[in-house]
Scaffold this active site. Sequence first.
Site, PDB file in Angstrom:
ATOM      1  NE  ARG A  58      -4.006  -2.157   1.192  1.00 29.53           N
ATOM      2  CZ  ARG A  58      -3.787  -3.278   0.509  1.00 29.53           C
ATOM      3  NH1 ARG A  58      -2.568  -3.800   0.452  1.00 29.53           N
ATOM      4  NH2 ARG A  58      -4.764  -3.877  -0.141  1.00 29.53           N
ATOM      5  CG  ASP A  93      -5.116   8.020   0.623  1.00 30.75           C
ATOM      6  OD1 ASP A  93      -5.197   9.248   0.835  1.00 30.75           O
ATOM      7  OD2 ASP A  93      -6.110   7.330   0.305  1.00 30.75           O
ATOM      8  CG  HIS A 108      -8.809   4.490  10.815  1.00 28.50           C
ATOM      9  ND1 HIS A 108      -9.744   3.930   9.971  1.00 28.50           N
ATOM     10  CD2 HIS A 108      -9.430   4.620  12.017  1.00 28.50           C
ATOM     11  CE1 HIS A 108     -10.876   3.743  10.633  1.00 28.50           C
ATOM     12  NE2 HIS A 108     -10.720   4.156  11.862  1.00 28.50           N
ATOM     13  CB  CYS A 135      14.101   1.877  15.883  1.00 25.23           C
ATOM     14  SG  CYS A 135      13.615   3.502  16.522  1.00 25.23           S
ATOM     15  CB  THR A 176     -16.810   6.013   4.885  1.00 18.41           C
ATOM     16  OG1 THR A 176     -16.645   5.060   5.941  1.00 18.41           O
ATOM     17  CG2 THR A 176     -17.793   7.087   5.297  1.00 18.41           C
ATOM     18  CG  ASN A 201     -21.037   5.410  -0.575  1.00 21.05           C
ATOM     19  OD1 ASN A 201     -20.924   4.594  -1.493  1.00 21.05           O
ATOM     20  ND2 ASN A 201     -20.408   5.273   0.582  1.00 21.05           N
TER      21      ASN A 201
END
Length: 235
Positions: A58, A93, A108, A135, A176, A201
């Site tokens: 992604r 994104d 999110h 890290c 959504t 939508n």
Amino acid sequence: MRPRSIVILTGAGISAESGLPTFRDKDGLWEGHRVEEVATPEAFACAPELVHRFYNLRRAALATVEPNAAHLALARLQRQHPGKVTLITQNVDDLHERAGSAGVIHMHGELGRVRCTRCDHALAWTGDLGTGTVCPNCGKTGYLRPDIVWFGEMPHHMELIAEALRNADVFAAIGTSGHVYPAAGFVGEARLAGAETVEINNAGTAVSERFHRHLTGPATVEVPRWVDGLIAPGT
Ligand code: OAD
């Protein structure tokens, strides 16, 4: 009349026409996995390479896509509306930012950020991540994870969002499906605050009946038209 406060929630449907797949359309599976099986702390503990691969794909896909007319219209609304426009997204994104939106609330998390579960350092990240990644802050291997809110984890910025919903005059949910809470419940909170609510939508959703109005069609058509009506009502 005071300029109206507009609160917008976006989901995967707004980025679909940019070429990013949604989660629940078609068969809703990634390599045979439901998103709920990949996007959990348990999945990361049991099969970290699988989870890293899901998010690496992604993250890499972001470089191949561009914001579309819906993202651009919302950025235009932020620039031209005299009142407040709060843009909340469930998307990980960065297409709202690349369209020019400011102050986007990523409830999110973001594909472009990672976090160390050992030292809690968070940083921007563009490449792949794996169990062997070190890290850069604490120097330890195997603790970096995508800075994504997984199922069972607390979404980010909930106080900020609650405050915006309490003061909303207009609430819009765009692209959504209404299957994931707490975002699916925002329409109820906005209605309690007296907001006019609109769902944009290309199909009905799990929470459609809670909205006052529905604009049905592709986001790239419906969102610019809705924004035009807000900026220059009656034209
Ligand atoms: P979903 O995949 O559940 O829903 C996408 C919605 O967009 C559906 O209601 C579609 O009808 C609609 N849609 C698709 N293409 C569209 C288009 N071109 N124009 C307008 N609408 C369109 O995605 P989300 O609701 O965003 O969370 O999913 C919510 C959360 O579930 C995600 O943030 C993610 C996922 O698991 C986490 O990963 C924590």
